[in-house]
Design a protein around this motif. Structure first.
Motif, PDB file in Angstrom:
ATOM      1  N   SER A   1       0.419  -1.053   0.318  1.00 23.98           N
ATOM      2  CA  SER A   1       0.115   0.409  -0.399  1.00 23.98           C
ATOM      3  C   SER A   1       0.407   1.191   0.051  1.00 23.98           C
ATOM      4  O   SER A   1       0.002   2.634   0.068  1.00 23.98           O
ATOM      5  CB  SER A   1      -1.062   0.235   0.727  1.00 23.98           C
ATOM      6  OG  SER A   1      -0.414  -0.176   2.446  1.00 23.98           O
TER       7      SER A   1
ATOM      8  N   ASN B   1      -4.771   8.763   4.267  1.00 30.97           N
ATOM      9  CA  ASN B   1      -4.359   7.977   3.244  1.00 30.97           C
ATOM     10  C   ASN B   1      -2.924   6.405   3.827  1.00 30.97           C
ATOM     11  O   ASN B   1      -3.255   5.677   4.597  1.00 30.97           O
ATOM     12  CB  ASN B   1      -3.867   7.999   2.220  1.00 30.97           C
ATOM     13  CG  ASN B   1      -4.893   8.613   1.165  1.00 30.97           C
ATOM     14  OD1 ASN B   1      -5.963   7.894   1.014  1.00 30.97           O
ATOM     15  ND2 ASN B   1      -4.216   9.278   0.687  1.00 30.97           N
TER      16      ASN B   1
ATOM     17  N   CYS C   1      -4.055   2.465   5.721  1.00 28.39           N
ATOM     18  CA  CYS C   1      -3.537   0.974   5.585  1.00 28.39           C
ATOM     19  C   CYS C   1      -2.512   0.679   5.870  1.00 28.39           C
ATOM     20  O   CYS C   1      -2.008  -0.177   7.058  1.00 28.39           O
ATOM     21  CB  CYS C   1      -3.848   0.995   3.999  1.00 28.39           C
ATOM     22  SG  CYS C   1      -3.575   2.249   3.046  1.00 28.39           S
TER      23      CYS C   1
ATOM     24  N   VAL D   1      -6.074  -4.331  -0.936  1.00 32.30           N
ATOM     25  CA  VAL D   1      -7.215  -2.985  -0.562  1.00 32.30           C
ATOM     26  C   VAL D   1      -6.592  -1.470  -0.546  1.00 32.30           C
ATOM     27  O   VAL D   1      -7.031  -0.723  -0.892  1.00 32.30           O
ATOM     28  CB  VAL D   1      -8.231  -3.368   0.310  1.00 32.30           C
ATOM     29  CG1 VAL D   1      -9.081  -2.414   0.739  1.00 32.30           C
ATOM     30  CG2 VAL D   1      -8.766  -4.726   0.955  1.00 32.30           C
ATOM     31  N   GLY D   2      -5.706  -1.498   0.049  1.00 34.58           N
ATOM     32  CA  GLY D   2      -5.120  -0.733   0.476  1.00 34.58           C
ATOM     33  C   GLY D   2      -4.278  -0.060  -1.059  1.00 34.58           C
ATOM     34  O   GLY D   2      -4.643   1.266  -0.992  1.00 34.58           O
TER      35      GLY D   2
ATOM     36  N   SER E   1      -5.580  -0.287  -3.965  1.00 32.09           N
ATOM     37  CA  SER E   1      -6.031  -0.218  -4.760  1.00 32.09           C
ATOM     38  C   SER E   1      -7.328   0.927  -4.012  1.00 32.09           C
ATOM     39  O   SER E   1      -7.155   2.224  -5.091  1.00 32.09           O
ATOM     40  CB  SER E   1      -7.497  -1.096  -5.611  1.00 32.09           C
ATOM     41  OG  SER E   1      -7.720  -1.551  -4.280  1.00 32.09           O
ATOM     42  N   GLY E   2      -7.219   1.026  -3.141  1.00 26.88           N
ATOM     43  CA  GLY E   2      -8.863   2.228  -2.145  1.00 26.88           C
ATOM     44  C   GLY E   2      -7.907   3.733  -2.011  1.00 26.88           C
ATOM     45  O   GLY E   2      -8.700   4.255  -2.029  1.00 26.88           O
TER      46      GLY E   2
ATOM     47  N   SER F   1      -9.654   6.432  -3.988  1.00 23.72           N
ATOM     48  CA  SER F   1     -10.210   7.665  -2.705  1.00 23.72           C
ATOM     49  C   SER F   1      -9.107   9.080  -2.761  1.00 23.72           C
ATOM     50  O   SER F   1      -9.967  10.200  -2.713  1.00 23.72           O
ATOM     51  CB  SER F   1      -9.834   7.808  -1.373  1.00 23.72           C
ATOM     52  OG  SER F   1      -8.531   7.364  -1.241  1.00 23.72           O
TER      53      SER F   1
ATOM     54  N   LEU G   1     -15.104   8.106  -1.678  1.00 23.43           N
ATOM     55  CA  LEU G   1     -14.397   6.872  -2.081  1.00 23.43           C
ATOM     56  C   LEU G   1     -13.618   6.262  -0.901  1.00 23.43           C
ATOM     57  O   LEU G   1     -13.472   4.927  -0.120  1.00 23.43           O
ATOM     58  CB  LEU G   1     -14.086   5.874  -3.014  1.00 23.43           C
ATOM     59  CG  LEU G   1     -14.752   6.318  -4.393  1.00 23.43           C
ATOM     60  CD1 LEU G   1     -14.075   5.732  -5.276  1.00 23.43           C
ATOM     61  CD2 LEU G   1     -15.774   4.921  -4.025  1.00 23.43           C
ATOM     62  N   TYR G   2     -13.337   6.829  -0.117  1.00 28.71           N
ATOM     63  CA  TYR G   2     -12.236   6.180   1.047  1.00 28.71           C
ATOM     64  C   TYR G   2     -13.327   5.446   2.772  1.00 28.71           C
ATOM     65  O   TYR G   2     -12.726   5.328   3.692  1.00 28.71           O
ATOM     66  CB  TYR G   2     -11.764   7.737   1.881  1.00 28.71           C
ATOM     67  CG  TYR G   2     -10.786   7.808   2.638  1.00 28.71           C
ATOM     68  CD1 TYR G   2     -10.083   7.580   3.087  1.00 28.71           C
ATOM     69  CD2 TYR G   2     -11.196   8.283   3.946  1.00 28.71           C
ATOM     70  CE1 TYR G   2      -9.138   6.859   4.087  1.00 28.71           C
ATOM     71  CE2 TYR G   2     -10.323   7.995   5.361  1.00 28.71           C
ATOM     72  CZ  TYR G   2      -9.405   7.625   5.239  1.00 28.71           C
ATOM     73  OH  TYR G   2      -8.565   7.348   6.626  1.00 28.71           O
TER      74      TYR G   2
ATOM     75  N   MET H   1     -13.220   2.526   1.364  1.00 26.93           N
ATOM     76  CA  MET H   1     -12.196   1.413   1.213  1.00 26.93           C
ATOM     77  C   MET H   1     -11.115   0.898   2.949  1.00 26.93           C
ATOM     78  O   MET H   1     -11.493   0.224   3.463  1.00 26.93           O
ATOM     79  CB  MET H   1     -10.711   2.494   0.701  1.00 26.93           C
ATOM     80  CG  MET H   1      -9.646   1.978   0.725  1.00 26.93           C
ATOM     81  SD  MET H   1      -8.185   3.493   1.226  1.00 26.93           S
ATOM     82  CE  MET H   1      -8.667   4.244   2.894  1.00 26.93           C
TER      83      MET H   1
ATOM     84  N   LEU I   1     -11.181  -2.644   4.803  1.00 24.75           N
ATOM     85  CA  LEU I   1     -10.048  -1.995   5.599  1.00 24.75           C
ATOM     86  C   LEU I   1     -10.468  -3.251   6.906  1.00 24.75           C
ATOM     87  O   LEU I   1      -9.437  -3.753   7.250  1.00 24.75           O
ATOM     88  CB  LEU I   1      -8.931  -1.119   5.132  1.00 24.75           C
ATOM     89  CG  LEU I   1      -8.253  -1.067   4.690  1.00 24.75           C
ATOM     90  CD1 LEU I   1      -7.853   0.884   5.136  1.00 24.75           C
ATOM     91  CD2 LEU I   1      -6.918  -2.337   4.698  1.00 24.75           C
TER      92      LEU I   1
END
Length: 166
Positions: free
Chosen positions: A38, A56, A59, A114-115, A117-118, A122, A128-129, A132, A136
């Motif tokens: 991530s 951010n 993650c 996930v981290g 792409s999220g 986002s 989208l945050y 995500m 997570l």
């Protein structure tokens, strides 16, 4: 071979030690993967949106919590290790270490994917945050389940077990 030697072989503590090391090694591998996977997305999103950089990093922080789960189980296991112990206790400690270790490794993989792409998504669409973060949490709770099973196994590892006497 007598009854006590069958239940308390000299190699029983080996399995407890392997459970202790599997617990910390596998969870740290999961935490390292989650952080490493991530982090490039975190830094690249920091170029586009520097105001969201600290937000951010969630993650990477969640990935490091996996290592804490492994430390907790390893400390509990190492506190019960003894030179002379029942084979049942050694097997339970080994199973407990694998429980938290493998679930932490799987959770680290999930957090990393996930981290990555999220954070990228986002950064382009801030709404989208929260999605995500929710995903997570779902990934993190996998390691928590393994830790709970590990602690349950460790509490049963000494109950009703034949005491070793040499």
């Amino acid at each position: 071979m007598d009854y006590n030697q069958d239940r308390c072989p000299v190699y029983a503590s080996f399995f407890g030690a392997m459970g202790c090391s599997a617990s910390i090694v596998l969870t740290v591998l999961g935490a390292a993967y989650g952080t490493a996977k991530s982090s490039p997305a975190i830094f690249s999103s920091g170029i586009i949106r520097p105001d969201r950089l600290m937000q951010n990093t969630l993650c990477a922080v969640m990935a490091q919590i996996l290592a804490i789960y492994g430390v907790v189980s390893s400390v509990i296991i190492s506190g019960d290790l003894a030179e002379k112990m029942a084979l049942y206790t050694g097997f339970m400690q080994f199973g407990a270490g694998l429980s938290v270790g493998l679930s932490g490794l799987a959770a680290g993989f999930a957090i990393g994917v996930v981290g990555d792409s999220g954070v990228r998504a986002s950064t382009q669409q801030p709404r989208l945050y929260f999605g995500m973060v929710l995903i997570l949490i779902f990934a993190e709770v996998l390691a928590l389940y393994g830790t709970i099973v590990s602690i349950l196994m460790l509490t049963r590892a000494r109950q009703g077990v034949t005491q070793c006497q040499f």
